[in-house]
Motif scaffolding. Structure first.
Motif, PDB file in Angstrom:
ATOM      1  N   ASP A 165      -1.119   2.143 -16.051  1.00  0.00           N
ATOM      2  CA  ASP A 165      -2.259   1.470 -16.679  1.00  0.00           C
ATOM      3  C   ASP A 165      -2.740   0.355 -15.761  1.00  0.00           C
ATOM      4  N   GLU A 166      -3.874   0.569 -15.133  1.00  0.00           N
ATOM      5  CA  GLU A 166      -4.476  -0.388 -14.194  1.00  0.00           C
ATOM      6  C   GLU A 166      -3.463  -0.874 -13.149  1.00  0.00           C
ATOM      7  N   PRO A 167      -2.836   0.042 -12.400  1.00  0.00           N
ATOM      8  CA  PRO A 167      -1.812  -0.374 -11.436  1.00  0.00           C
ATOM      9  C   PRO A 167      -2.338  -1.224 -10.288  1.00  0.00           C
ATOM     10  N   THR A 168      -3.655  -1.248 -10.092  1.00  0.00           N
ATOM     11  CA  THR A 168      -4.235  -2.047  -9.007  1.00  0.00           C
ATOM     12  C   THR A 168      -5.114  -3.170  -9.541  1.00  0.00           C
ATOM     13  N   GLY A 169      -5.036  -3.423 -10.836  1.00  0.00           N
ATOM     14  CA  GLY A 169      -5.943  -4.345 -11.514  1.00  0.00           C
ATOM     15  C   GLY A 169      -6.124  -5.722 -10.896  1.00  0.00           C
ATOM     16  N   ASN A 170      -5.058  -6.376 -10.499  1.00  0.00           N
ATOM     17  CA  ASN A 170      -5.168  -7.740  -9.966  1.00  0.00           C
ATOM     18  C   ASN A 170      -4.737  -7.832  -8.518  1.00  0.00           C
ATOM     19  N   LEU A 171      -4.907  -6.742  -7.791  1.00  0.00           N
ATOM     20  CA  LEU A 171      -4.488  -6.717  -6.391  1.00  0.00           C
ATOM     21  C   LEU A 171      -5.681  -6.773  -5.452  1.00  0.00           C
ATOM     22  N   ASP A 172      -5.442  -7.267  -4.248  1.00  0.00           N
ATOM     23  CA  ASP A 172      -6.491  -7.239  -3.232  1.00  0.00           C
ATOM     24  C   ASP A 172      -6.650  -5.793  -2.748  1.00  0.00           C
ATOM     25  N   SER A 173      -7.675  -5.537  -1.965  1.00  0.00           N
ATOM     26  CA  SER A 173      -7.998  -4.162  -1.579  1.00  0.00           C
ATOM     27  C   SER A 173      -6.894  -3.507  -0.754  1.00  0.00           C
ATOM     28  N   GLN A 174      -6.231  -4.238   0.124  1.00  0.00           N
ATOM     29  CA  GLN A 174      -5.170  -3.657   0.945  1.00  0.00           C
ATOM     30  C   GLN A 174      -3.969  -3.237   0.085  1.00  0.00           C
ATOM     31  N   ASP A 208      -7.277  14.037  -8.610  1.00  0.00           N
ATOM     32  CA  ASP A 208      -7.663  15.450  -8.660  1.00  0.00           C
ATOM     33  C   ASP A 208      -8.574  15.745  -9.845  1.00  0.00           C
ATOM     34  N   ARG A 209      -8.516  14.874 -10.842  1.00  0.00           N
ATOM     35  CA  ARG A 209      -9.283  15.095 -12.065  1.00  0.00           C
ATOM     36  C   ARG A 209      -9.628  13.747 -12.678  1.00  0.00           C
ATOM     37  N   ILE A 210     -10.849  13.626 -13.174  1.00  0.00           N
ATOM     38  CA  ILE A 210     -11.288  12.395 -13.835  1.00  0.00           C
ATOM     39  C   ILE A 210     -11.736  12.735 -15.247  1.00  0.00           C
ATOM     40  N   ILE A 211     -11.108  12.085 -16.211  1.00  0.00           N
ATOM     41  CA  ILE A 211     -11.522  12.214 -17.609  1.00  0.00           C
ATOM     42  C   ILE A 211     -12.118  10.863 -17.994  1.00  0.00           C
ATOM     43  N   LYS A 263       6.281  16.345  -7.280  1.00  0.00           N
ATOM     44  CA  LYS A 263       5.476  17.204  -8.158  1.00  0.00           C
ATOM     45  C   LYS A 263       5.269  16.560  -9.529  1.00  0.00           C
ATOM     46  N   GLN A 264       4.968  15.274  -9.507  1.00  0.00           N
ATOM     47  CA  GLN A 264       4.759  14.515 -10.741  1.00  0.00           C
ATOM     48  C   GLN A 264       3.309  14.580 -11.185  1.00  0.00           C
ATOM     49  N   THR A 265       3.135  14.602 -12.488  1.00  0.00           N
ATOM     50  CA  THR A 265       1.818  14.400 -13.067  1.00  0.00           C
ATOM     51  C   THR A 265       1.661  12.899 -13.239  1.00  0.00           C
ATOM     52  N   ILE A 266       0.576  12.353 -12.722  1.00  0.00           N
ATOM     53  CA  ILE A 266       0.332  10.919 -12.848  1.00  0.00           C
ATOM     54  C   ILE A 266      -0.927  10.718 -13.674  1.00  0.00           C
ATOM     55  N   ILE A 267      -0.773  10.004 -14.770  1.00  0.00           N
ATOM     56  CA  ILE A 267      -1.908   9.648 -15.616  1.00  0.00           C
ATOM     57  C   ILE A 267      -2.189   8.183 -15.342  1.00  0.00           C
ATOM     58  N   LEU A 268      -3.329   7.924 -14.746  1.00  0.00           N
ATOM     59  CA  LEU A 268      -3.686   6.577 -14.310  1.00  0.00           C
ATOM     60  C   LEU A 268      -4.949   6.130 -15.041  1.00  0.00           C
ATOM     61  N   VAL A 269      -4.889   4.970 -15.639  1.00  0.00           N
ATOM     62  CA  VAL A 269      -6.046   4.383 -16.308  1.00  0.00           C
ATOM     63  C   VAL A 269      -6.631   3.330 -15.379  1.00  0.00           C
ATOM     64  N   THR A 270      -7.935   3.422 -15.145  1.00  0.00           N
ATOM     65  CA  THR A 270      -8.594   2.435 -14.282  1.00  0.00           C
ATOM     66  C   THR A 270     -10.063   2.290 -14.668  1.00  0.00           C
ATOM     67  N   HIS A 271     -10.600   1.124 -14.353  1.00  0.00           N
ATOM     68  CA  HIS A 271     -12.036   0.898 -14.503  1.00  0.00           C
ATOM     69  C   HIS A 271     -12.723   0.963 -13.134  1.00  0.00           C
ATOM     70  N   ASP A 272     -11.922   1.143 -12.091  1.00  0.00           N
ATOM     71  CA  ASP A 272     -12.427   1.163 -10.717  1.00  0.00           C
ATOM     72  C   ASP A 272     -12.769   2.597 -10.318  1.00  0.00           C
ATOM     73  N   GLU A 273     -14.039   2.869 -10.169  1.00  0.00           N
ATOM     74  CA  GLU A 273     -14.496   4.222  -9.847  1.00  0.00           C
ATOM     75  C   GLU A 273     -13.942   4.711  -8.510  1.00  0.00           C
ATOM     76  N   ASN A 274     -13.792   3.816  -7.538  1.00  0.00           N
ATOM     77  CA  ASN A 274     -13.254   4.206  -6.239  1.00  0.00           C
ATOM     78  C   ASN A 274     -11.800   4.656  -6.349  1.00  0.00           C
ATOM     79  N   ILE A 275     -11.029   4.005  -7.199  1.00  0.00           N
ATOM     80  CA  ILE A 275      -9.644   4.424  -7.438  1.00  0.00           C
ATOM     81  C   ILE A 275      -9.642   5.786  -8.131  1.00  0.00           C
TER      82      ILE A 275
END
Length: 71
Positions: free
Chosen positions: A11-20, A54-57, A37-49
Motif C-alpha cells: 500500500d503506497e510503498p513509495t508514498g513518502n520517498l524521493d524519486s531515487q 503488468d496490469r492496472i485496475i 513468481k509472486q503476485t504483487i498487489i500494489l496500491v498507488t496514486h502515482d501513475e508513473n509507478i
C-alpha cells in the motif's frame, strides 16, 4: 518477504520517498516478482509507478472503472 509469500500486498510503498528511493523499491518489487513468481498487489496514486506493472485496475468511488493489461 523472508518467507517468500505467493502474494505480496504493498500500500503506497513509495508514498513518502524521493524519486531515487522510489525507483529502487519498484525495482526490488519487480525482482521479487520474477525470482519468486509472486503476485504483487500494489496500491498507488502515482501513475508513473502504476505504469511499471503488468496490469492496472483503476478504482473510483469504490468501483472498478478500468482494467487493462500493460505488458
Amino acid at each position: 518477504m523472508l518467507q517468500e509469500p505467493s502474494i505480496l500486498l504493498a500500500d503506497e510503498p513509495t508514498g513518502n520517498l524521493d524519486s531515487q528511493n522510489s525507483k529502487e523499491i519498484i525495482e526490488l518489487l519487480k525482482k521479487s516478482n520474477k525470482e519468486y513468481k509472486q503476485t504483487i498487489i500494489l496500491v498507488t496514486h502515482d501513475e508513473n509507478i502504476a505504469k511499471e506493472s503488468d496490469r492496472i485496475i483503476t478504482i473510483n468511488d469504490g468501483k472498478i472503472v478500468a482494467d487493462k493489461k500493460i505488458k
